[in-house]
Scaffold this motif. Structure first.
Motif, PDB file in Angstrom:
ATOM      1  N   ASN A 136      22.856  13.619  25.658  1.00 41.66           N
ATOM      2  CA  ASN A 136      22.061  14.334  26.667  1.00 41.66           C
ATOM      3  C   ASN A 136      22.553  14.063  28.088  1.00 41.66           C
ATOM      4  O   ASN A 136      21.770  13.839  29.013  1.00 41.66           O
ATOM      5  CB  ASN A 136      20.564  14.021  26.519  1.00 41.66           C
ATOM      6  N   ASN A 137      23.848  14.063  28.228  1.00 36.11           N
ATOM      7  CA  ASN A 137      24.518  13.900  29.524  1.00 36.11           C
ATOM      8  C   ASN A 137      24.249  12.558  30.200  1.00 36.11           C
ATOM      9  O   ASN A 137      24.414  12.408  31.389  1.00 36.11           O
ATOM     10  CB  ASN A 137      24.167  15.058  30.474  1.00 36.11           C
ATOM     11  N   ILE A 138      23.832  11.541  29.401  1.00 32.96           N
ATOM     12  CA  ILE A 138      23.751  10.184  29.944  1.00 32.96           C
ATOM     13  C   ILE A 138      24.721   9.326  29.154  1.00 32.96           C
ATOM     14  O   ILE A 138      24.687   9.296  27.922  1.00 32.96           O
ATOM     15  CB  ILE A 138      22.327   9.607  29.841  1.00 32.96           C
TER      16      ILE A 138
ATOM     17  N   PRO B 167      18.425  18.754  26.203  1.00 36.28           N
ATOM     18  CA  PRO B 167      19.575  18.747  27.113  1.00 36.28           C
ATOM     19  C   PRO B 167      19.115  19.133  28.514  1.00 36.28           C
ATOM     20  O   PRO B 167      18.348  20.095  28.659  1.00 36.28           O
ATOM     21  CB  PRO B 167      20.507  19.802  26.525  1.00 36.28           C
ATOM     22  N   PRO B 168      19.492  18.381  29.541  1.00 42.50           N
ATOM     23  CA  PRO B 168      19.017  18.659  30.894  1.00 42.50           C
ATOM     24  C   PRO B 168      19.363  20.057  31.394  1.00 42.50           C
ATOM     25  O   PRO B 168      18.601  20.641  32.158  1.00 42.50           O
ATOM     26  CB  PRO B 168      19.682  17.586  31.759  1.00 42.50           C
ATOM     27  N   VAL B 169      20.476  20.597  30.954  1.00 39.67           N
ATOM     28  CA  VAL B 169      20.870  21.950  31.367  1.00 39.67           C
ATOM     29  C   VAL B 169      21.245  22.720  30.104  1.00 39.67           C
ATOM     30  O   VAL B 169      22.053  22.236  29.314  1.00 39.67           O
ATOM     31  CB  VAL B 169      22.123  21.879  32.286  1.00 39.67           C
ATOM     32  N   PRO B 170      20.602  23.878  29.860  1.00 37.96           N
ATOM     33  CA  PRO B 170      21.017  24.634  28.677  1.00 37.96           C
ATOM     34  C   PRO B 170      22.364  25.333  28.904  1.00 37.96           C
ATOM     35  O   PRO B 170      22.649  25.760  30.021  1.00 37.96           O
ATOM     36  CB  PRO B 170      19.892  25.668  28.498  1.00 37.96           C
ATOM     37  N   TYR B 171      23.169  25.394  27.920  1.00 36.26           N
ATOM     38  CA  TYR B 171      24.439  26.132  27.997  1.00 36.26           C
ATOM     39  C   TYR B 171      24.884  26.448  26.587  1.00 36.26           C
ATOM     40  O   TYR B 171      24.243  25.993  25.620  1.00 36.26           O
ATOM     41  CB  TYR B 171      25.502  25.343  28.776  1.00 36.26           C
ATOM     42  N   ASP B 172      25.919  27.214  26.431  1.00 35.83           N
ATOM     43  CA  ASP B 172      26.425  27.537  25.092  1.00 35.83           C
ATOM     44  C   ASP B 172      27.217  26.320  24.596  1.00 35.83           C
ATOM     45  O   ASP B 172      28.408  26.176  24.843  1.00 35.83           O
ATOM     46  CB  ASP B 172      27.300  28.794  25.164  1.00 35.83           C
TER      47      ASP B 172
ATOM     48  N   SER C 128      33.726  24.018  33.946  1.00 34.69           N
ATOM     49  CA  SER C 128      34.234  22.674  34.245  1.00 34.69           C
ATOM     50  C   SER C 128      33.156  21.723  34.771  1.00 34.69           C
ATOM     51  O   SER C 128      33.304  20.517  34.646  1.00 34.69           O
ATOM     52  CB  SER C 128      35.396  22.761  35.217  1.00 34.69           C
ATOM     53  N   PHE C 129      32.007  22.253  35.287  1.00 40.80           N
ATOM     54  CA  PHE C 129      30.982  21.318  35.780  1.00 40.80           C
ATOM     55  C   PHE C 129      30.391  20.485  34.639  1.00 40.80           C
ATOM     56  O   PHE C 129      29.833  19.425  34.834  1.00 40.80           O
ATOM     57  CB  PHE C 129      29.880  22.055  36.554  1.00 40.80           C
ATOM     58  N   LEU C 130      30.539  20.966  33.395  1.00 41.13           N
ATOM     59  CA  LEU C 130      29.999  20.254  32.238  1.00 41.13           C
ATOM     60  C   LEU C 130      30.794  18.995  31.904  1.00 41.13           C
ATOM     61  O   LEU C 130      30.345  18.145  31.150  1.00 41.13           O
ATOM     62  CB  LEU C 130      30.002  21.170  31.013  1.00 41.13           C
ATOM     63  N   LEU C 131      31.974  18.892  32.478  1.00 43.40           N
ATOM     64  CA  LEU C 131      32.817  17.744  32.147  1.00 43.40           C
ATOM     65  C   LEU C 131      32.241  16.434  32.670  1.00 43.40           C
ATOM     66  O   LEU C 131      32.461  15.382  32.105  1.00 43.40           O
ATOM     67  CB  LEU C 131      34.220  17.938  32.741  1.00 43.40           C
ATOM     68  N   LEU C 132      31.464  16.518  33.766  1.00 44.76           N
ATOM     69  CA  LEU C 132      30.991  15.285  34.394  1.00 44.76           C
ATOM     70  C   LEU C 132      29.734  14.762  33.717  1.00 44.76           C
ATOM     71  O   LEU C 132      28.959  15.512  33.138  1.00 44.76           O
ATOM     72  CB  LEU C 132      30.726  15.524  35.879  1.00 44.76           C
ATOM     73  N   THR C 133      29.509  13.463  33.818  1.00 43.20           N
ATOM     74  CA  THR C 133      28.298  12.844  33.276  1.00 43.20           C
ATOM     75  C   THR C 133      27.889  11.720  34.206  1.00 43.20           C
ATOM     76  O   THR C 133      28.554  11.478  35.210  1.00 43.20           O
ATOM     77  CB  THR C 133      28.543  12.331  31.846  1.00 43.20           C
ATOM     78  N   ARG C 134      26.757  11.037  33.894  1.00 38.73           N
ATOM     79  CA  ARG C 134      26.419   9.870  34.717  1.00 38.73           C
ATOM     80  C   ARG C 134      26.090   8.697  33.815  1.00 38.73           C
ATOM     81  O   ARG C 134      25.625   8.871  32.683  1.00 38.73           O
ATOM     82  CB  ARG C 134      25.266  10.192  35.655  1.00 38.73           C
ATOM     83  N   LYS C 135      26.342   7.493  34.336  1.00 37.65           N
ATOM     84  CA  LYS C 135      26.077   6.267  33.578  1.00 37.65           C
ATOM     85  C   LYS C 135      24.667   5.790  33.862  1.00 37.65           C
ATOM     86  O   LYS C 135      24.241   5.790  35.026  1.00 37.65           O
ATOM     87  CB  LYS C 135      27.054   5.182  33.997  1.00 37.65           C
TER      88      LYS C 135
HETATM   89  C1  LIG Z   1      25.744  16.000  33.809  1.00 40.04           C
HETATM   90  O1  LIG Z   1      25.576  15.162  34.907  1.00 40.04           O
HETATM   91  C2  LIG Z   1      26.558  15.324  35.918  1.00 40.04           C
HETATM   92  C3  LIG Z   1      26.303  14.257  36.976  1.00 40.04           C
HETATM   93  O2  LIG Z   1      24.971  14.237  37.355  1.00 40.04           O
HETATM   94  C4  LIG Z   1      26.488  16.753  36.443  1.00 40.04           C
HETATM   95  O3  LIG Z   1      27.500  16.936  37.405  1.00 40.04           O
HETATM   96  C5  LIG Z   1      26.706  17.721  35.284  1.00 40.04           C
HETATM   97  O4  LIG Z   1      26.589  19.046  35.710  1.00 40.04           O
HETATM   98  C6  LIG Z   1      25.687  17.458  34.208  1.00 40.04           C
HETATM   99  N1  LIG Z   1      25.983  18.274  33.046  1.00 40.04           N
HETATM  100  C7  LIG Z   1      25.030  18.765  32.273  1.00 40.04           C
HETATM  101  C8  LIG Z   1      25.461  19.548  31.098  1.00 40.04           C
HETATM  102  O5  LIG Z   1      23.856  18.599  32.482  1.00 40.04           O
END
Ligand SMILES: *[C@@H]1O[C@H](CO)[C@@H](O)[C@H](O)[C@H]1NC(C)=O
Ligand SMILES: *[C@@H]1O[C@H](CO)[C@@H](O)[C@H](O)[C@H]1NC(C)=O
Ligand SMILES: *[C@@H]1O[C@H](CO)[C@@H](O)[C@H](O)[C@H]1NC(C)=O
Ligand SMILES: *[C@@H]1O[C@H](CO)[C@@H](O)[C@H](O)[C@H]1NC(C)=O
Ligand SMILES: *[C@@H]1O[C@H](CO)[C@@H](O)[C@H](O)[C@H]1NC(C)=O
Ligand SMILES: *[C@@H]1O[C@H](CO)[C@@H](O)[C@H](O)[C@H]1NC(C)=O
Ligand SMILES: *[C@@H]1O[C@H](CO)[C@@H](O)[C@H](O)[C@H]1NC(C)=O
Ligand SMILES: *[C@@H]1O[C@H](CO)[C@@H](O)[C@H](O)[C@H]1NC(C)=O
Ligand SMILES: [Cu+2]
Length: 523
Positions: A344-346, A376-381, A389-396
């Motif tokens: 879930n993007n963490i 999932p914090p942001v819905p997408y396919d 490409s914004f989906l590539l990033l995550t946070r710790k």
């Molecule tokens: C995940 O988190 C990063 C950093 O906060 C953000 O840039 C990215 O868009 C997020 N991706 C999803 C799928 O939520």
């Protein structure tokens, strides 16, 4: 921070079926230490239990209590996690470091107390710890292992390996129980025995409706109980072989072998032995067909208790991600980044200050947050072809999910195609669960639950999430404590494809966590 919590191998335990007796308490001493071993023509120090590789086999029956005094005589921190055991109300002996305990430091002891229900593996010529540390430091996937092993031996396809090849001795006419464990924490594996069918009767300590197959597919952390009828001729020899299944990535596709040796004077020559036929390393259809055959016994004596309705649904995306490279560091991931993973993007980080369990028990704040998202914090396919490409990033972060006692929970693991799809072996501590559904593509909240198996789903503690697909599990949160939930690939687990479920105490004294043992290691 990394410690080897499970040892890198398949252990194949071969035994004739025995009858059960009354419950016993069994005592063992484990000395964890570096020991010199030679494989593939190279000698090196590896971490062993009691100097043995693979480690000792504990023989126990369902209901027995096993008390294991572990003394760390090695150079590094260690912890041990036990699969397939019932730790009701006692999370203190579960094992994962910084989740339920601080590690056992060098020259220290800790006594694990577990009640039961059982390894395939790999061999690297370099130091395993260096392979893992390098992959984390440089942010790339770990180097391929140099071999897979069966009971610590790669077998005849490898150099300097003929002599020690593992040999399972059998008598014609007997029926044998094979307990197969995948302890190769980087790969899922196919397993087969030449000239023999296998009858699968159990997985992860629960019975399944018996079915006959030419091969099994076993994922890291998973166990299978398989019957083998020794109906070949006296003196004959047959190869037992394993080969990786890799959905998303190229692999070392060498087979590892062992030998099934029938007693008798006339030993068949090696040249007369053939390898069993195993699916190709990327044969996802074979994996799906095999997995679909797993059904709980669902009999009067072994009923299923799958929740028919749920109190809480949690949908979790399983993904690869990239982290920017810190200035001055060398990063070997794509585009000069660190390759990482998330749920879930963490991207879960462990705190070396305290275990989550200790912080929860003693109300210590600042060790973990309780904001692990239930979708999932942001819905997408999720399984689309072209990922933005914004989906590539995550946070710790160290975020957990808190559950009320006795909640009936459904978790849907949703694979994603961020960077690459892969079949991920997800493992939950403290609870077994029913796998009620799975499929390829995106999970559909309306359509897919209508097709769930709520009659005889398999009851397991590890599930392979189909590549670019999903899997749904159900269970009742009836084991109060702090439970690690993670991908069983070492690299994924260490980079953050993990979270923690905290199950709160219930009302009665029988539904409250036990207090910690007095010899808990300190951080
Ligand atoms: C995940 O988190 C990063 C950093 O906060 C953000 O840039 C990215 O868009 C997020 N991706 C999803 C799928 O939520
Ligand atoms: C620690 O382990 C060693 C070796 O097994 C044993 O002799 C010793 O009694 C243990 N100490 C404690 C405090 O359990
Ligand atoms: C991993 O592989 C790379 C490239 O082959 C090599 O340079 C590196 O030394 C290897 N790492 C270890 C720990 O053996
Ligand atoms: C061994 O038994 C299996 C069925 O369990 C059968 O299919 C196979 O042909 C038998 N092999 C021999 C050599 O009898
Ligand atoms: C592995 O075993 C298969 C038979 O299952 C054989 O066709 C293949 O050549 C073997 N591969 C290697 C690299 O040994
Ligand atoms: C932690 O907080 C809970 C609820 O606020 C309380 O019942 C418990 O006694 C506290 N535990 C400790 C060790 O302070
Ligand atoms: C858990 O909840 C179910 C359904 O509400 C109930 O039937 C069962 O008695 C509960 N079990 C416990 C141990 O509280
Ligand atoms: C071993 O564990 C202790 C306690 O958590 C920690 O302070 C230390 O850094 C660890 N050592 C290694 C090599 O990870
Ligand atoms: Cu994974």
């Amino acid at each position: 921070m990394y410690s080897i919590t499970e040892f890198e191998f398949i252990i194949l335990v071969v035994g004739i079926l025995a009858c059960s007796a009354s419950a016993e308490t069994l005592y063992h001493n484990f000395i964890v230490k570096e020991t010199q071993y030679t494989r593939l023509c190279h000698t090196k120090q590896i971490l062993t239990v009691n100097g043995q590789f693979p480690g000792p086999t504990i023989y126990a029956r369902r209901g027995d209590t096993v008390i294991v005094n572990v003394r760390n005589c090695g150079k590094n921190n260690v912890t041990i996690h036990w699969h397939g055991v019932n730790q009701n109300r006692d999370p203190w002996h579960d094992g994962p470091e910084y989740i339920t305990q601080c590690p056992i430091q060098p020259d220290r002891n800790f006594t694990y107390r577990v009640s039961l229900g059982e390894e395939e593996g790999e061999w690297w010529i370099p130091d395993v710890r260096e392979v893992v540390e390098e992959s984390l430091r440089e942010g790339k996937g770990p180097n391929f292992s140099d071999a897979y092993t069966i009971n610590g031996q790669p077998g005849f396809p490898y150099p300097c390996s003929n002599d020690g090849e593992f040999t399972a001795r059998v008598d014609a006419g007997n029926r044998y129980l094979l307990r197969i464990i995948n302890a190769a924490n980087t790969k899922e594996l196919f397993f087969a025995v030449a000239g023999h069918h296998l009858t699968v009767v159990g997985t992860d300590g629960s019975y399944v409706k018996p079915f006959t197959t030419d091969f099994i597919m076993i994922i890291p952390g998973q166990t299978f109980d398989v019957l083998l009828d020794a109906n070949s001729t006296a003196g004959s020899r047959h190869y037992i072989a394993i080969r990786p299944y890799s959905s998303g990535f190229p692999v070392n596709i060498k087979n590892a072998t062992a030998v099934l040796q029938y007693s008798g004077n006339q030993r068949s020559p090696r040249l007369a032995m053939t390898l069993p036929s195993l699916p190709a390393f990327d044969d996802t259809n074979a994996v799906t067909a095999f997995t679909k055959q797993l059904h709980s016994l669902a009999s009067e004596v072994h009923p299923v208790h799958v929740p028919q309705s749920i109190d809480q649904q949690i949908i979790i995306t399983v993904a690869f991600n990239l982290l920017p490279c810190e200035p001055g560091k060398v990063c070997q991931g794509p585009l000069n980044t660190l390759l990482t993973t998330s749920l879930n993007n963490i991207s879960f980080v462990k705190s070396a200050r305290s275990s989550v369990l200790d912080a929860y028990y003693r109300n210590i704040s600042g060790v973990f947050g309780t904001e692990f998202p239930d979708k999932p914090p942001v819905p997408y396919d999720f399984t689309g072809k072209n990922m933005p490409s914004f989906l590539l990033l995550t946070r710790k972060a160290t975020e957990v999910r808190v559950l009320e006692y006795n909640t009936s929970v459904e978790i849907v693991f949703q694979g994603t195609n961020i960077l690459a799809g892969e079949n991920h072996p997800l493992h939950l501590h403290g609870h077994s669960f029913y796998v009620v559904g799975s499929g390829f593509g995106n999970f559909d909240k309306e359509k897919h639950p209508l097709k769930y198996n709520l009659v005889d789903p398999p009851y397991v503690n590890t599930v392979g999430i189909p590549m670019s697909g999903w899997a749904a599990i159900r269970f009742r949160a009836q084991n109060p404590g702090v439970w690690f939930m993670h991908c069983h690939f070492d690299f994924h687990q260490s980079t953050g494809m993990a979270t923690v479920l905290i199950v709160k105490d219930g009302e009665g004294s029988e539904s409250k966590m036990l207090p910690p043992p007095s010899d808990m290691p300190r951080c």
